[in-house]
Scaffold this motif. Structure first.
Motif, short mmCIF file in Angstrom:
data_model
loop_
_atom_site.label_atom_id
_atom_site.label_comp_id
_atom_site.label_asym_id
_atom_site.label_seq_id
_atom_site.Cartn_x
_atom_site.Cartn_y
_atom_site.Cartn_z
N ILE A 3 -16.21 13.11 0.18
CA ILE A 3 -16.88 11.90 -0.31
C ILE A 3 -15.88 11.00 -1.02
N ARG A 4 -15.06 11.58 -1.86
CA ARG A 4 -14.09 10.77 -2.61
C ARG A 4 -13.06 10.16 -1.66
N ASN A 5 -12.68 10.91 -0.65
CA ASN A 5 -11.75 10.38 0.34
C ASN A 5 -12.39 9.22 1.11
N GLU A 6 -13.65 9.40 1.48
CA GLU A 6 -14.37 8.35 2.21
C GLU A 6 -14.48 7.08 1.37
N ARG A 7 -14.73 7.26 0.11
CA ARG A 7 -14.85 6.11 -0.79
C ARG A 7 -13.52 5.37 -0.90
N ALA A 8 -12.42 6.13 -0.98
CA ALA A 8 -11.10 5.51 -1.07
C ALA A 8 -10.79 4.70 0.17
N VAL A 9 -11.14 5.22 1.34
CA VAL A 9 -10.87 4.53 2.60
C VAL A 9 -11.73 3.28 2.74
N GLU A 10 -13.02 3.43 2.53
CA GLU A 10 -13.95 2.33 2.77
C GLU A 10 -13.78 1.20 1.77
N LEU A 11 -13.52 1.51 0.52
CA LEU A 11 -13.50 0.50 -0.55
C LEU A 11 -12.08 0.14 -0.98
N MET A 12 -11.10 0.45 -0.16
CA MET A 12 -9.71 0.19 -0.54
C MET A 12 -9.48 -1.28 -0.87
N PHE A 13 -8.80 -1.53 -1.97
CA PHE A 13 -8.44 -2.86 -2.47
C PHE A 13 -9.66 -3.68 -2.88
N GLU A 14 -10.80 -3.02 -3.18
CA GLU A 14 -12.00 -3.75 -3.57
C GLU A 14 -12.37 -3.53 -5.03
N ASN A 15 -11.39 -3.14 -5.84
CA ASN A 15 -11.56 -3.01 -7.29
C ASN A 15 -12.52 -1.88 -7.66
N HIS A 16 -12.45 -0.77 -6.93
CA HIS A 16 -13.25 0.41 -7.27
C HIS A 16 -12.38 1.62 -7.60
N ARG A 17 -11.26 1.76 -6.93
CA ARG A 17 -10.47 2.98 -7.03
C ARG A 17 -10.06 3.29 -8.47
N TRP A 18 -9.58 2.29 -9.20
CA TRP A 18 -9.13 2.49 -10.57
C TRP A 18 -10.24 3.06 -11.44
N PHE A 19 -11.44 2.54 -11.29
CA PHE A 19 -12.57 3.03 -12.08
C PHE A 19 -13.03 4.40 -11.58
N ASP A 20 -12.93 4.63 -10.27
CA ASP A 20 -13.33 5.93 -9.74
C ASP A 20 -12.43 7.06 -10.25
N PRO A 32 0.83 -1.22 0.00
CA PRO A 32 0.00 0.00 0.00
C PRO A 32 0.86 1.26 0.00
N THR A 33 0.40 2.27 -0.70
CA THR A 33 1.16 3.52 -0.83
C THR A 33 0.89 4.47 0.34
N GLN A 34 1.84 5.38 0.55
CA GLN A 34 1.61 6.45 1.53
C GLN A 34 0.46 7.33 1.07
N ASN A 35 0.24 7.43 -0.23
CA ASN A 35 -0.88 8.19 -0.77
C ASN A 35 -2.19 7.72 -0.13
N MET A 36 -2.33 6.42 0.06
CA MET A 36 -3.55 5.88 0.65
C MET A 36 -3.57 6.04 2.17
N ILE A 37 -2.42 5.88 2.80
CA ILE A 37 -2.35 6.05 4.25
C ILE A 37 -2.78 7.47 4.62
N ASP A 38 -2.41 8.43 3.79
CA ASP A 38 -2.76 9.83 4.04
C ASP A 38 -4.27 10.09 3.97
N LYS A 39 -5.04 9.15 3.46
CA LYS A 39 -6.48 9.35 3.37
C LYS A 39 -7.21 9.00 4.66
N TYR A 40 -6.52 8.39 5.61
CA TYR A 40 -7.14 8.06 6.89
C TYR A 40 -7.02 9.26 7.83
N GLU A 41 -8.15 9.86 8.16
CA GLU A 41 -8.18 11.05 9.00
C GLU A 41 -7.86 10.68 10.46
N THR A 42 -7.69 11.69 11.29
CA THR A 42 -7.63 11.45 12.73
C THR A 42 -9.03 11.07 13.20
#
Length: 632
Positions: free
Chosen positions: A524-541, A345-355
């Motif tokens: 919304i886009r950040n929430e989608r990235a966090v919730e659906l990570m590695f579920e074959n949605h991000r590329w299409f989004d 997993p990239t740091q790009n994705m880790i940065d999407k997890y808020e406090t």
């Protein structure tokens, strides 16, 4: 789902040549075409082949991908392994004419099964659906319940497989019939929205025909909830910026507001249907969150709406040596005391997890930037969105055990997980590993002494789940009416996102992020990235939002994908005589520094033309009206 299947020989090369072939006689059974479509069991066996054409991104070597994962063509993860079409073709952007490349290939090897390319498999599945729709109404031997079940599934698959094609290549001619052998196929392409409108009409038919639930023995068949959820998803895609383009242009003109309104309505209908008719499929709460992805004793999770029934698939499904699949369970399979990695997993994705308080966090240099006054720079992963700990294995984190020793992810400088092992095994590149779909007792080694818990749970490939529908609803409502306006609906866009967050113990979206459609769009886009990570949605989004080019080619930064360089103040020594794990000393402090991912296995080439995949070169050369996508 029970598989009462006959063995058929179905000759279909691509969607063009498939139009020229009928179901051939199966010589080993001596069945004619008439025999097949004169009996419920045989036609159901034929229809069930469509399930084999669904892309299963959780399986090892699906679409010939090996132990890699589809997330590695986007920004979710990088591929540390140097071999395969992922690096040389897909990530390099050289898609045109790449017959066997994962995702973009039009080659027909292994068509009709999980190793086949997704586009040829979609045309294969379309042919099956079209034949069932054509023949089933003529079958006098069927009772009404059998006829409705067969036709409902066939209409669903007609929509699904057509959607699988158009969300990759854009609008196509209608594939609404089985074309006779003498039919001269040379049709002009429709726009994406015209194509989508037709596919949604097929789902309207499916919704009328499919049952709410199948008997337990038929678990895994698509049902009414599957069709409702897919219709919502397809309408949101059709409303998205990329999908508004005509065939000959790729421009970002924003969302289609009228399509967004319809997407919101479809999502509302889906959620109300779930809440009132099949409430067992509501969002799973925080205590059960991890069991969305692995579960027991059921083969599928309650939140799954459209999925591939695992029928008992677990970490040991391919034998003990293959139990890792694409996930990083093998980080614990020490090759000569060195690390093994598949998906980082990239740091790009880790940065999407808020406090936990709802503030964004981003690693810049060696400082974690956030407005949260309670943030701890020394312990940056504490008090973060709980989904971080349920999705990612963090540097130094304990996960399972080997030979009664606690197993740690050793991605600090000098740790074995960043120490190159023998080829083709690769060391971890980003500092992080994948936890989703894994349970601690699944950690094992090919050497004696590994845990035997890799068969404790089952997992299934989830294509659409209930939480995604809430996210679809939020996106459509925000674009149609803004963050807080309900416009007569039960929930606003903000309400929907907060329900997704609160059920895992996350705080509500902070008020300062709900002041406008544009600001809330990013949450919304950040929430989608966090919730659906590695579920074959991000590329299409990121393609449908038309942000992929910016992600992979940011101005002034040649290395858009990031990892973390970790240093440790105190790390125990290897126990050469017994251990396959480091000792992490109490009170150890890790320091983190952002790093560029610059190797050939992490490079992404994405230009404007890559928003649509190229149509297979043989098809456009052969048919004059079938226009190629721009740039190809």
């Amino acid at each position: 789902m029970r598989k009462k299947r006959l063995t058929f020989i179905i000759l279909m090369i691509t969607f063009i040549t498939s139009c020229e072939k009928y179901l051939d006689k199966a010589p080993d059974l001596g069945l004619s075409d008439t025999d097949v479509f004169n009996n419920f069991s045989t036609v159901r066996g034929y229809l069930d082949q469509a399930y084999d054409c669904i892309k299963d991104f959780s399986k090892s070597d699906a679409m010939g991908i090996g132990n890699d994962h589809i997330s590695q063509i986007g920004d979710e993860a990088v591929n540390p392994r140097p071999q395969g079409s992922m690096k040389g073709t897909v990530n390099a952007g050289t898609w045109f004419g790449a017959a066997t490349a994962t995702e973009v290939g039009w080659g027909t090897e292994n068509v009709g099964n999980n190793k086949g390319n997704v586009i040829p498999n979609a045309f294969y599945g379309l042919r099956i659906a079209n034949r069932v729709i054509e023949k089933t109404p003529l079958m006098g031997s069927l009772i009404e319940e059998e006829r409705r079940g067969l036709l409902g599934q066939a209409y669903f698959f007609r929509a699904w497989f057509y959607f699988e094609v158009i969300r990759r290549v854009g609008g196509m001619p209608l594939m609404d019939k089985v074309f006779p052998a003498d039919y001269e196929f040379d049709e002009e392409r429709l726009t994406y929205q015209q194509s989508s409108d037709w596919a949604i009409e097929q789902l309207d038919e499916a919704i009328q025909l499919l049952p709410d639930e199948w008997p337990a023995a038929e678990t895994g068949r698509v049902n009414k909830a599957s069709a409702y959820a897919l219709r919502s998803m397809m309408q949101l895609y059709a409303a998205s910026p990329l999908m508004r383009n005509p065939i000959d242009r790729i421009e970002n003109n924003g969302y289609d507001i009228e399509y967004c309104k319809k997407a919101a309505e479809y999502a509302k209908q889906t959620l109300e249907y779930i809440n009132t008719v099949v409430p067992q499929h509501k969002m799973m709460p925080g205590a059960e969150y991890q069991h969305i992805f692995y579960h027991s004793p059921n083969f599928v999770s309650a939140e799954s709406l459209f999925y591939i029934n695992s029928t008992g698939q677990n970490r040991n499904s391919g034998g003990a040596d293959l139990a890792t699949l694409w996930q990083n369970i093998e980080f614990s399979n020490r090759k000569g005391n060195k690390g093994v990695s598949h998906v980082d997993p990239t740091q790009n994705m880790i940065d999407k997890y808020e406090t936990i308080n709802g503030y964004p966090v981003k690693l810049v240099g060696n400082v974690w930037e956030t407005d949260d006054p309670e943030f701890d720079q020394i312990n940056p992963f504490q008090n973060r969105d709980p989904r971080l700990g349920m999705t990612i294995i963090l540097p130094g984190e304990a996960f399972g055990s080997i030979q009664n020793n606690i197993n740690y992810l050793c991605t600090w400088e000098g740790g074995r997980d960043v120490t190159p092992a023998q080829e083709p095994i690769a060391a971890n590149l980003t500092g992080y590993s994948v936890k989703k779909w894994q349970w601690p007792s699944s950690v094992h080694t090919r050497l004696p002494g590994g845990d035997a818990g890799y068969g404790d749970y089952f997992y299934n490939c989830i294509i659409i789940r209930t939480t995604q529908v809430w996210l679809d609803y939020a996106e459509a409502m925000n674009e149609a009416y803004g963050p807080t306006e309900k416009n007569g609906y039960p929930w606003s866009a903000v309400d929907a996102i907060n329900m997704v967050r609160e059920r895992v113990g996350m705080s509500q979206v902070r008020n300062e992020y709900t002041t406008s459609k544009e600001i809330f769009r990013e949450r919304i886009r950040n929430e989608r990235a966090v919730e659906l990570m590695f579920e074959n949605h991000r590329w299409f989004d990121i393609r449908r939002w038309m942000i992929a080019k910016d992600i992979f080619n940011p101005s002034g930064d040649p290395y858009p994908l990031k990892g973390v360089q970790v240093t440790a103040t105190a790390v125990g020594k290897y126990k050469k005589n017994s251990a396959f794990t480091d000792n992490v000393l109490p009170g150890n402090i890790f320091k983190y520094k952002l790093k560029d991912l610059t190797t050939e296995t992490t490079v992404r080439v994405f230009q404007t033309e890559h928003y649509w995949y190229p149509i297979g070169k043989d098809e456009v050369f052969r048919f004059s009206k079938l226009k190629q996508n721009p740039g190809w």
